[in-house]
Each structure stands twice: as structure tokens, then as C-alpha cells.
Design an enzyme around this catalytic site. Structure first.
Site, PDB file in Angstrom:
ATOM      1  N   TYR A   1       3.974   9.647  -9.815  1.00 14.53           N
ATOM      2  CA  TYR A   1       2.662  10.306  -9.878  1.00 14.53           C
ATOM      3  C   TYR A   1       2.842  11.816  -9.644  1.00 14.53           C
ATOM      4  O   TYR A   1       3.647  12.219  -8.798  1.00 14.53           O
ATOM      5  CB  TYR A   1       1.754   9.654  -8.819  1.00 14.53           C
ATOM      6  CG  TYR A   1       0.537  10.463  -8.496  1.00 14.53           C
ATOM      7  CD1 TYR A   1      -0.379  10.813  -9.499  1.00 14.53           C
ATOM      8  CD2 TYR A   1       0.279  10.891  -7.203  1.00 14.53           C
ATOM      9  CE1 TYR A   1      -1.498  11.565  -9.207  1.00 14.53           C
ATOM     10  CE2 TYR A   1      -0.841  11.643  -6.896  1.00 14.53           C
ATOM     11  CZ  TYR A   1      -1.720  11.976  -7.909  1.00 14.53           C
ATOM     12  OH  TYR A   1      -2.822  12.733  -7.607  1.00 14.53           O
TER      13      TYR A   1
ATOM     14  N   LYS B   1      -6.306   2.404  -5.209  1.00 12.36           N
ATOM     15  CA  LYS B   1      -6.225   1.833  -6.555  1.00 12.36           C
ATOM     16  C   LYS B   1      -6.552   0.334  -6.529  1.00 12.36           C
ATOM     17  O   LYS B   1      -7.648  -0.038  -6.199  1.00 12.36           O
ATOM     18  CB  LYS B   1      -4.846   2.143  -7.140  1.00 12.36           C
ATOM     19  CG  LYS B   1      -4.441   3.618  -6.993  1.00 12.36           C
ATOM     20  CD  LYS B   1      -5.297   4.522  -7.848  1.00 12.36           C
ATOM     21  CE  LYS B   1      -5.284   6.000  -7.499  1.00 12.36           C
ATOM     22  NZ  LYS B   1      -4.164   6.600  -6.863  1.00 12.36           N
TER      23      LYS B   1
ATOM     24  N   ASP C   1       7.037   2.827  -4.086  1.00  7.62           N
ATOM     25  CA  ASP C   1       5.585   2.918  -4.235  1.00  7.62           C
ATOM     26  C   ASP C   1       5.157   1.748  -5.119  1.00  7.62           C
ATOM     27  O   ASP C   1       5.474   1.714  -6.314  1.00  7.62           O
ATOM     28  CB  ASP C   1       5.238   4.272  -4.869  1.00  7.62           C
ATOM     29  CG  ASP C   1       3.731   4.488  -4.991  1.00  7.62           C
ATOM     30  OD1 ASP C   1       2.986   3.491  -5.090  1.00  7.62           O
ATOM     31  OD2 ASP C   1       3.309   5.661  -5.008  1.00  7.62           O
TER      32      ASP C   1
HETATM   33  N1  LCS Z   1       1.075   6.708  -5.754  1.00  7.73           N
HETATM   34  C1  LCS Z   1       0.657   6.447  -6.999  1.00  7.73           C
HETATM   35  C2  LCS Z   1       1.466   5.534  -7.871  1.00  7.73           C
HETATM   36  C3  LCS Z   1      -0.510   7.031  -7.461  1.00  7.73           C
HETATM   37  O1  LCS Z   1      -0.903   6.757  -8.721  1.00  7.73           O
HETATM   38  C4  LCS Z   1      -1.248   7.890  -6.609  1.00  7.73           C
HETATM   39  C5  LCS Z   1      -2.505   8.548  -7.053  1.00  7.73           C
HETATM   40  C6  LCS Z   1      -0.777   8.140  -5.332  1.00  7.73           C
HETATM   41  C7  LCS Z   1       0.384   7.505  -4.923  1.00  7.73           C
HETATM   42  C8  LCS Z   1      -1.513   9.001  -4.369  1.00  7.73           C
HETATM   43  O2  LCS Z   1      -2.561   8.269  -3.829  1.00  7.73           O
HETATM   44  P1  LCS Z   1      -3.942   8.860  -3.281  1.00  7.73           P
HETATM   45  O3  LCS Z   1      -3.575   9.868  -2.248  1.00  7.73           O
HETATM   46  O4  LCS Z   1      -4.651   9.484  -4.435  1.00  7.73           O
HETATM   47  O5  LCS Z   1      -4.622   7.669  -2.701  1.00  7.73           O
HETATM   48  N2  LCS Z   1      -2.704   8.481  -8.437  1.00  7.73           N
HETATM   49  C9  LCS Z   1      -3.628   9.080  -9.099  1.00  7.73           C
HETATM   50  C10 LCS Z   1      -3.665   9.065 -10.491  1.00  7.73           C
HETATM   51  O6  LCS Z   1      -2.864   8.523 -11.224  1.00  7.73           O
HETATM   52  N3  LCS Z   1      -4.691   9.762 -10.880  1.00  7.73           N
HETATM   53  O7  LCS Z   1      -5.375  10.313  -9.832  1.00  7.73           O
HETATM   54  C11 LCS Z   1      -4.742   9.918  -8.620  1.00  7.73           C
END
Ligand code: LCS
Length: 386
Positions: A104, A201, A176
Site C-alpha cells: 500500500y 477494510k 500485512d
Molecule cells: N495495509 C493495507 C494493505 C492497506 O490497504 C492499508 C490502507 C493500510 C495497511 C493502512 O491502513 P489504514 O491506516 O488506512 O487503516 N489502504 C488503503 C487503500 O488501499 N486505499 O486507501 C487506504
């Protein structure tokens, strides 16, 4: 997945980590919406302050630890907080950490811009290539951080192989597991040391709260908790509660996401405007065999490439009605985005190209609506491209 005396995954998703309120008998998990706790003579007190711990957060922690098959878990305010504190817990100042290029965009920026300021030496690598894994291990990386499937390209990393190589060098692997969730993939069973999640998610599932989780051995999780207390990334009790509620239907939702995604992937594969589709459940995916071995299902995420680059990608998104153009994923609603200009814009162009994020690449999080309606919306938007 069912051990001696253990319940099945769906039963654990509904009941794991929960018990009726000892005071009122309330069956649903109470939301302890409090910042502080009244202290008596009990030492150490069970709860002190919500940044250190809270009973609603604790239910989420116990549930996810059970589902991932880990000893303990820590709930955090977001996925980014989970990634940060897990690395702070594992990597000392001056030590080396290998970070996958295919992650990401926010994680990439954390590795490139923040971790070095905290004294870690970050080595970027492509975990899909064995020689690159060996290179960073040979350079002294003590921890490897990666995602599988990768976001947004939906390539896979062979977890058994990478964890095995890391083990030979005395290194640990952090995975992850946001895209697959423990329903479809359990990295700790394949040799990973720690699993992290953006619970924002699929675990939450309804696109209405932010959260994260770190799962692993108890001492490591407690060290991550000390880092969280200091950096302030505690999850609000209400968000923890929303995620606990979401997890109860995780198996049901994942099955529908997965079934819909396969149908959407098949539709897109047969469409003349679409150059390439990446979905681990398609036999045409170059790592379909690995997907069948490593995962119990294929999930709701796919990527596809349009012939006409960024201009065509934006025109297509503007032609959609049901499917919304938005970042994030794992929502009951179908979402689509353009990684090169949205989630992965922090990557320099040459690194984007290296991991397969071209100007025409689109990422889609297939929701749980009727598959015919999702496909109908895509068909109309693609048809309007002329
Ligand atoms: N890991 C993955 C695989 C993610 O897709 C995201 C956020 C994160 C960690 C970070 O998590 P958060 O702090 O946002 O809860 N992914 C996003 C995406 O693909 N689009 O917007 C946020």
C-alpha cells in the site's frame, strides 16, 4: 483449522473473545466509552486509561488473536498505527529492515520517509523474486515486511519460501494480511512472526470506521503496546465495537466478495477494452497454483489494465454509477480507484513501473451487491468509452 477443543472459524468469529457482561448479563459487547477508570487499591489495576487498554478494545484483540492463531493481539487506531508499532517493537535503532516495494502506498511512504528518521535502515526489495529476498537478508535485514497478495497488483508472495529463507538468516517476517483476512490466509501458520491488519477494510467490512491489529507472540505484542501507548495510536472504543460487530459476518462476506470478484474478473477478462486482469482465482493468474496452496479462497480484490491509460481510466470511472470511485477497500460497496494517481502516487514513477502499476491500471474492491448489477455497471461504463 479446528484444533483439540477449539471451535470452527465462523463460531469463533461470532463468539471469540466475548462473554456476557458479568454485571448486567448483556449479551452484546458493551461499548466502554470512557477515557479513564476509577482506581482503587488493586495493583496493578486492570484498566487505567483507554490509551493503555479498554475492555471493548480487548474483545477485538482476543477475537483477532484467535482467528489468526496468534498468542495475543493489539488493537490500534488504524492500519498505519499497527504497522508502525509492530516495526518499533521489532527493529532497534541502527538495525536493518527489508520492506517490500509492492505494498500500500502509505506503507511505502512510511518505510521511505519515516522509518529512517527513527534510526532504522530500510532496504526496499521485491519479495516475489527469491534473489531479492536473499539479497536483503544477506545485507543484514533482521525483519522483512510484506503484503500478499500485493496492493494493488494482486501478485502473490510465497510465504513458506520467504519465511523459510528469513529463518535461515535468523530474520523475522511481518505480513500485512489485510486483503485476505484470516478466513482465507493464516500467515502465522506459514512461518510469519507477526501479522498486521488494516481492520478498516474487511474486518470492519462496512466502510464506517478505522482500525488496525497486530498479532503475534505475547511479549512482542506487549512491546508493541508500549510503543502504542507512547505514540498515541489507541483505537476508540466505538470503532473497536464496530469492528467486533463486523467480524461476526466476516466468513459470510468474504465468500460473497470472493464469488462476486471471480464473476467480475471473468467478465473483464472477456472484454475487448481490457488488456489484462489480475485476480488470484483466475486460472490465467501466473501464480494461481500458489494461490490454491497458500489461500483458502481468493478474496474480493482485483486489478485490470485498460488500453487507453489514465485518461481512459478516469473516463471509465466517471461512467460508473453503482461502483464508486474511492480509495479504501473491503467495504460491502464496490469501490474502484486508479493507483498511479491515488493510493500509490507516493511511489516514484520508475518504482511504480517496476512493480507493475502502469497508467492504465485500475484496482477494484468488489462488494457484496448482486454480481449482475456490478457487471452491468462496468459493462455500461466500458461501453461508453466508444
Ligand atoms: N495495509 C493495507 C494493505 C492497506 O490497504 C492499508 C490502507 C493500510 C495497511 C493502512 O491502513 P489504514 O491506516 O488506512 O487503516 N489502504 C488503503 C487503500 O488501499 N486505499 O486507501 C487506504
Amino acid at each position: 483449522m479446528r484444533g483439540e477443543g477449539k471451535k470452527g472459524f465462523s463460531t469463533t468469529a461470532v463468539h471469540g473473545g466475548e462473554e456476557p457482561c458479568p454485571v448486567t448479563g448483556a449479551h452484546a459487547v458493551p461499548i466502554y466509552q470512557t477515557s479513564t477508570f476509577v482506581l482503587g487499591r488493586e495493583l496493578p489495576p486492570r484498566y487505567v486509561y483507554t490509551r493503555h487498554g479498554n475492555p471493548t478494545q480487548e474483545v477485538l484483540e482476543k477475537k483477532v488473536a484467535l482467528l489468526e492463531g496468534g498468542e495475543a493481539a493489539l488493537a490500534t487506531a488504524s492500519g498505519m498505527a499497527a504497522i508502525l508499532v509492530s516495526l518499533l517493537a521489532l527493529v532497534e535503532k541502527g538495525r536493518k529492515v527489508g520492506c517490500s516495494l509492492a505494498v500500500y502506498g502509505g506503507t511505502y511512504a512510511l518505510a521511505r520517509n519515516l522509518l529512517p528518521r527513527l534510526g532504522m535502515e530500510v532496504l526496499m526489495f521485491d519479495p516475489r523474486r527469491r534473489e531479492e529476498v536473499e539479497r536483503v537478508l544477506g545485507m543484514g535485514a533482521e525483519v522483512l515486511f510484506l503484503e500478499t497478495p500485493t496492493n494493488p497488483t494482486l501478485d502473490l508472495v510465497d510465504l513458506r519460501e520467504v519465511c523459510g529463507l528469513a529463518g535461515e538468516h535468523g530474520a523475522k517476517v511481518v505480513v500485512d494480511n489485510t486483503l485476505m483476512t484470516p478466513y482465507y490466509q493464516r500467515p502465522l501458520e506459514l512461518g510469519a512472526e507477526v501479522v498486521v491488519h488494516s481492520a478498516t477494510k474487511y474486518l470492519c467490512g462496512h466502510g464506517d470506521s478505522l482500525g488496525g491489529v497486530v498479532v503475534g507472540r505475547r511479549e512482542l505484542v506487549e512491546e508493541a503496546r508500549r510503543m502504542l501507548v507512547l505514540t498515541g495510536g489507541a483505537i476508540s472504543p466505538f470503532n473497536a465495537w464496530l469492528i467486533v460487530r463486523g467480524i461476526k459476518t466476516l466468513p459470510l462476506r468474504m465468500e460473497r466478495h470472493s464469488r462476486n470478484a471471480l464473476r467480475v474478473a471473468e467478465f473483464l477478462s472477456s472484454h475487448p477494452r481490457v488488456k489484462r486482469v489480475s485476480y488470484p482465482g483466475l486460472p490465467s493468474h501466473p501464480q494461481h497454483g500458489l494461490a490454491r496452496r497458500q489461500m483458502r479462497g481468493f478474496g474480493g480484490m482485483l486489478a485490470f489494465e485498460l488500453e487507453g491509460g489514465m485518461e481512459e481510466a478516469y473516463r471509465m470511472m466517471e461512467g460508473l454509477e453503482l461502483v464508486k470511485c474511492a480509495v479504501s477497500l473491503g467495504d460491502v460497496s464496490s469501490l474502484i480507484e486508479h493507483p498511479a494517481s491515488m493510493t500509490h502516487r507516493s511511489l516514484p514513477e520508475e518504482e511504480r513501473e517496476r512493480i507493475g502499476i502502469g497508467e492504465g491500471l485500475m484496482r477494484m474492491s468488489v462488494g457484496v451487491e448482486d454480481a449482475e448489477d456490478i457487471i452491468g455497471d462496468l459493462e455500461k461504463a466500458l461501453g461508453a468509452l466508444g
